[in-house]
Design a protein around this motif. Structure first.
Motif, PDB file in Angstrom:
ATOM      1  N   VAL A  69       0.850  -1.195   0.000  1.00 20.70           N
ATOM      2  CA  VAL A  69       0.000   0.000   0.000  1.00 20.70           C
ATOM      3  C   VAL A  69       0.882   1.239   0.000  1.00 20.70           C
ATOM      4  O   VAL A  69       2.073   1.172   0.327  1.00 20.70           O
ATOM      5  CB  VAL A  69      -0.949   0.055   1.226  1.00 20.70           C
ATOM      6  CG1 VAL A  69      -1.946  -1.080   1.213  1.00 20.70           C
ATOM      7  CG2 VAL A  69      -0.177   0.098   2.521  1.00 20.70           C
ATOM      8  N   THR A  70       0.270   2.357  -0.331  1.00 22.12           N
ATOM      9  CA  THR A  70       0.935   3.653  -0.195  1.00 22.12           C
ATOM     10  C   THR A  70       0.313   4.371   0.989  1.00 22.12           C
ATOM     11  O   THR A  70      -0.863   4.162   1.315  1.00 22.12           O
ATOM     12  CB  THR A  70       0.769   4.516  -1.459  1.00 22.12           C
ATOM     13  OG1 THR A  70      -0.628   4.712  -1.718  1.00 22.12           O
ATOM     14  CG2 THR A  70       1.433   3.859  -2.653  1.00 22.12           C
ATOM     15  N   LEU A  71       1.105   5.202   1.644  1.00 20.67           N
ATOM     16  CA  LEU A  71       0.628   5.980   2.781  1.00 20.67           C
ATOM     17  C   LEU A  71       1.295   7.339   2.750  1.00 20.67           C
ATOM     18  O   LEU A  71       2.515   7.441   2.790  1.00 20.67           O
ATOM     19  CB  LEU A  71       0.947   5.262   4.098  1.00 20.67           C
ATOM     20  CG  LEU A  71       0.544   5.987   5.382  1.00 20.67           C
ATOM     21  CD1 LEU A  71      -0.981   6.100   5.472  1.00 20.67           C
ATOM     22  CD2 LEU A  71       1.102   5.269   6.598  1.00 20.67           C
ATOM     23  N   THR A  76      -2.245  15.881   4.424  1.00 21.02           N
ATOM     24  CA  THR A  76      -3.330  15.149   5.074  1.00 21.02           C
ATOM     25  C   THR A  76      -3.135  13.662   4.821  1.00 21.02           C
ATOM     26  O   THR A  76      -2.591  13.276   3.784  1.00 21.02           O
ATOM     27  CB  THR A  76      -4.721  15.574   4.543  1.00 21.02           C
ATOM     28  OG1 THR A  76      -4.751  15.346   3.135  1.00 21.02           O
ATOM     29  CG2 THR A  76      -5.029  17.023   4.840  1.00 21.02           C
ATOM     30  N   PRO A  77      -3.586  12.801   5.744  1.00 19.68           N
ATOM     31  CA  PRO A  77      -3.456  11.357   5.537  1.00 19.68           C
ATOM     32  C   PRO A  77      -4.223  10.885   4.304  1.00 19.68           C
ATOM     33  O   PRO A  77      -5.383  11.248   4.111  1.00 19.68           O
ATOM     34  CB  PRO A  77      -4.062  10.763   6.811  1.00 19.68           C
ATOM     35  CG  PRO A  77      -3.941  11.842   7.831  1.00 19.68           C
ATOM     36  CD  PRO A  77      -4.121  13.121   7.070  1.00 19.68           C
ATOM     37  N   SER A  78      -3.537  10.090   3.477  1.00 21.04           N
ATOM     38  CA  SER A  78      -4.165   9.566   2.264  1.00 21.04           C
ATOM     39  C   SER A  78      -3.351   8.391   1.761  1.00 21.04           C
ATOM     40  O   SER A  78      -2.381   7.987   2.384  1.00 21.04           O
ATOM     41  CB  SER A  78      -4.242  10.657   1.183  1.00 21.04           C
ATOM     42  OG  SER A  78      -2.932  11.070   0.817  1.00 21.04           O
ATOM     43  N   GLY A  79      -3.747   7.853   0.632  1.00 24.61           N
ATOM     44  CA  GLY A  79      -3.044   6.734   0.018  1.00 24.61           C
ATOM     45  C   GLY A  79      -3.966   5.550  -0.136  1.00 24.61           C
ATOM     46  O   GLY A  79      -5.172   5.635   0.120  1.00 24.61           O
ATOM     47  N   PRO A  82      -5.845   1.161   3.925  1.00 19.94           N
ATOM     48  CA  PRO A  82      -7.258   1.171   4.299  1.00 19.94           C
ATOM     49  C   PRO A  82      -7.593   2.086   5.480  1.00 19.94           C
ATOM     50  O   PRO A  82      -8.742   2.489   5.630  1.00 19.94           O
ATOM     51  CB  PRO A  82      -7.560  -0.294   4.642  1.00 19.94           C
ATOM     52  CG  PRO A  82      -6.238  -0.912   4.918  1.00 19.94           C
ATOM     53  CD  PRO A  82      -5.235  -0.147   4.111  1.00 19.94           C
ATOM     54  N   ALA A  83      -6.619   2.439   6.311  1.00 22.77           N
ATOM     55  CA  ALA A  83      -6.863   3.321   7.454  1.00 22.77           C
ATOM     56  C   ALA A  83      -5.723   4.342   7.565  1.00 22.77           C
ATOM     57  O   ALA A  83      -4.919   4.301   8.500  1.00 22.77           O
ATOM     58  CB  ALA A  83      -6.976   2.500   8.733  1.00 22.77           C
ATOM     59  N   PRO A  84      -5.640   5.277   6.614  1.00 18.38           N
ATOM     60  CA  PRO A  84      -4.494   6.195   6.608  1.00 18.38           C
ATOM     61  C   PRO A  84      -4.430   7.122   7.817  1.00 18.38           C
ATOM     62  O   PRO A  84      -3.333   7.426   8.293  1.00 18.38           O
ATOM     63  CB  PRO A  84      -4.669   6.984   5.305  1.00 18.38           C
ATOM     64  CG  PRO A  84      -6.107   6.872   4.977  1.00 18.38           C
ATOM     65  CD  PRO A  84      -6.551   5.547   5.504  1.00 18.38           C
ATOM     66  N   VAL A 153      -0.655   0.147  11.054  1.00 19.11           N
ATOM     67  CA  VAL A 153       0.339   0.476  10.027  1.00 19.11           C
ATOM     68  C   VAL A 153       0.506  -0.690   9.054  1.00 19.11           C
ATOM     69  O   VAL A 153       0.483  -0.504   7.836  1.00 19.11           O
ATOM     70  CB  VAL A 153       1.690   0.876  10.642  1.00 19.11           C
ATOM     71  CG1 VAL A 153       2.745   1.067   9.560  1.00 19.11           C
ATOM     72  CG2 VAL A 153       1.541   2.149  11.450  1.00 19.11           C
ATOM     73  N   PHE A 154       0.639  -1.916   9.555  1.00 16.40           N
ATOM     74  CA  PHE A 154       0.808  -3.083   8.682  1.00 16.40           C
ATOM     75  C   PHE A 154      -0.451  -3.959   8.647  1.00 16.40           C
ATOM     76  O   PHE A 154      -0.390  -5.113   8.248  1.00 16.40           O
ATOM     77  CB  PHE A 154       2.033  -3.904   9.089  1.00 16.40           C
ATOM     78  CG  PHE A 154       3.308  -3.185   8.780  1.00 16.40           C
ATOM     79  CD1 PHE A 154       3.784  -3.126   7.472  1.00 16.40           C
ATOM     80  CD2 PHE A 154       4.021  -2.547   9.778  1.00 16.40           C
ATOM     81  CE1 PHE A 154       4.934  -2.447   7.165  1.00 16.40           C
ATOM     82  CE2 PHE A 154       5.195  -1.862   9.477  1.00 16.40           C
ATOM     83  CZ  PHE A 154       5.650  -1.811   8.184  1.00 16.40           C
TER      84      PHE A 154
END
Length: 156
Positions: A69-71, A76-79, A82-84, A153-154
């Motif tokens: 995934v990207t984070l 702002t949190p994005s990517g 599933p829970a940035p 995070v993981f």
């Protein structure tokens, strides 16, 4: 022929980079009113953008990537995570140090089976403007969850 293709890609990258830099330093073409709150907010921020992977195997170079995934946490949190928001919060609490994930949680002492199904996780990219390249291998998925404090995070 290869020389021209490489030169074309380099010229395109240079032109794109210059266009982005000019936008950053000169602002956009539209004018917006400045409020008292926005006057104190810095225009530039330290970027945070990571690629997180989970792989099956003992070593970073030979593990088979099963999830990635990207984070991005700034501005702002994005990517594709599933829970940035939660993942960025956990990384901020750990000051961007993956080894400190879950240090406040009691789950680090959670019992796990002794089966050997190695899981290798990585975090690569930029954290608050500094280059990050981190990897860790755990005996199995349970050990990964225990080591990271059951965090998000993981958990993708």
């Amino acid at each position: 022929m290869r020389y021209f293709r490489t030169l074309g890609a380099t010229a395109f990258a240079t032109a794109t980079g210059l266009a982005l830099l000019s936008t950053v330093f000169t602002g956009s073409a539209t004018a917006e009113p400045v409020s008292a709150d926005s006057a104190t907010t810095p225009g530039l921020y330290a970027p945070t953008a990571l690629v997180l992977t989970v792989g099956q195997g003992e070593h970073r170079g030979t593990a088979t990537i099963v999830r990635a995934v990207t984070l991005a946490c700034s501005p702002t949190p994005s990517g594709t995570h599933p829970a940035p928001v939660e993942a960025c919060r956990e990384l901020t609490e750990a000051k961007g140090d993956f080894t400190r994930l879950g240090t406040d949680a009691g789950s680090r002492h959670r019992p796990c089976t002794r089966e050997w199904e190695p899981v290798t996780v990585t975090g690569d990219g930029v954290w608050q403007g500094k280059r990050v390249r981190w990897t860790a291998t755990y005996g199995n998925g349970c050990e990964l969850r225990a080591a990271t404090g059951e965090g998000t995070v993981f958990a993708f």
